[in-house]
Design an enzyme around this catalytic site. Structure first.
Site, PDB file in Angstrom:
ATOM      1  N   SER A  44       0.840  -1.205   0.000  1.00  0.00           N
ATOM      2  CA  SER A  44       0.000   0.000   0.000  1.00  0.00           C
ATOM      3  C   SER A  44       0.869   1.247   0.000  1.00  0.00           C
ATOM      4  O   SER A  44       2.013   1.226   0.478  1.00  0.00           O
ATOM      5  CB  SER A  44      -0.892   0.012   1.247  1.00  0.00           C
ATOM      6  OG  SER A  44      -1.504   1.267   1.453  1.00  0.00           O
ATOM      7  N   TYR A  89      -2.262  -0.998  10.288  1.00  0.00           N
ATOM      8  CA  TYR A  89      -2.413  -1.423   8.898  1.00  0.00           C
ATOM      9  C   TYR A  89      -1.186  -1.039   8.084  1.00  0.00           C
ATOM     10  O   TYR A  89      -0.626  -1.859   7.352  1.00  0.00           O
ATOM     11  CB  TYR A  89      -3.673  -0.775   8.309  1.00  0.00           C
ATOM     12  CG  TYR A  89      -3.864  -0.958   6.821  1.00  0.00           C
ATOM     13  CD1 TYR A  89      -4.467  -2.104   6.313  1.00  0.00           C
ATOM     14  CD2 TYR A  89      -3.449   0.033   5.927  1.00  0.00           C
ATOM     15  CE1 TYR A  89      -4.660  -2.267   4.941  1.00  0.00           C
ATOM     16  CE2 TYR A  89      -3.640  -0.115   4.558  1.00  0.00           C
ATOM     17  CZ  TYR A  89      -4.238  -1.266   4.075  1.00  0.00           C
ATOM     18  OH  TYR A  89      -4.417  -1.418   2.716  1.00  0.00           O
TER      19      TYR A  89
END
Length: 285
Positions: free
Chosen positions: A177, A190
């Site tokens: 990400s 995350y």
């Protein structure tokens, strides 16, 4: 592609979310995307393939001639719809329902793929969860464990189970990400797992280079997937993706072709790398 108008009312109550309840519906593949047999008869095992980026990857791979084995958690309607769309492309699809936090299930999924197709050529680790928290003190132990046990542990479980079936010119692709590179103040846990995926990709690529197995990753930015309405609400949901240079969230169909490139011979001289499909954010790495 056109701007996506997201309403506050689109929020969903649980992860990883359901694509069939989203408005507007994500674009999984462009009508004018023309396959050219780049992945003809390749067998691909994909986690989180029932919706979002995973579904888009599956449809692009199917249009390129690949056969899919899709792992999903619980979204039966989304999974069946994705299977139907894959088969409509003229290739085959195996649905594997289960929890990738369970190492034994991951082993079973790999073995069922081999039993069903007789081979395995590409592993795509894609499934993830996230629990926004404004401050680190608000990250519960339960959510911390779930995030790491979903987002990074299964990468090890699945690759360990699959590695004996992969050969020279086969590939492993991991979904990291943009948050791994620029950080995220409300997704600290995350983003940390996504950073771990970058290191996992680089380290594994060195480990498997002598075998001719290539390992790369894709780092998406803000993409309109079921995970978004399942984790954000209110203004955060309505403004999702508007802060990138292109001024809008991306569609899954704008990310998936990067996976096609990494799985095909077009990227034969690339390993240990990350492709950044993020709407224009300039990041290092």
């Amino acid at each position: 592609m056109k701007d996506i108008q997201i309403k506050k009312s689109e929020e969903q109550s649980s992860q990883p979310g359901q694509e069939n309840k989203m408005t507007p519906e994500p674009i999984s593949i462009r009508d004018n995307y023309n396959g050219s047999d780049k992945l003809k008869d390749k067998v691909v095992l994909l986690t989180g393939g029932d919706s979002g980026i995973g579904k888009s990857i599956a449809l692009h791979f199917a249009r390129e001639g690949a056969h899919l084995a899709i792992i999903y958690l619980s979204e039966d309607d989304d999974a069946r719809q994705t299977m139907a769309e894959i088969e409509n492309e003229g290739t085959r699809c195996l649905l594997l329902k289960g929890d990738i936090k369970d190492e034994e299930f991951c082993k079973k999924a790999v073995n069922e793929t081999i039993s069903h197709y007789g081979s395995l050529n590409c592993v795509i680790n894609n499934a993830a969860m996230q629990f926004p928290a404004e401050h680190i003190e608000e990250i519960t132990s339960a959510n911390l464990h779930t995030t790491f046990e979903t987002n990074i542990y299964p990468y090890f479980y699945i690759v360990k189970a699959a590695i004996g079936f992969l050969n020279e010119n086969d590939t492993i692709i991991n979904t990291t990400s943009v948050t791994a590179y620029r950080g995220s103040e409300h997704l600290i846990d995350y983003a940390s797992t996504k950073g771990a995926i970058v290191s996992f990709t680089r380290s594994l690529s060195k480990s498997l280079a002598k075998k001719g197995i290539r390992v790369n990753a894709v780092a998406p930015g803000p993409i309109w997937t079921p995970l978004i309405p399942a984790t954000f609400n209110g203004e955060d949901l309505e403004n999702f993706g508007k802060d990138v240079p292109l001024g809008r969230p991306g569609q899954p169909a704008e990310v998936a072709p990067a996976y096609v490139y990494l799985a095909s011979q077009d990227s034969s001289y690339m390993t240990g790398q990350v492709l950044h499909v993020n709407g224009g954010e300039i990041i290092g790495g």
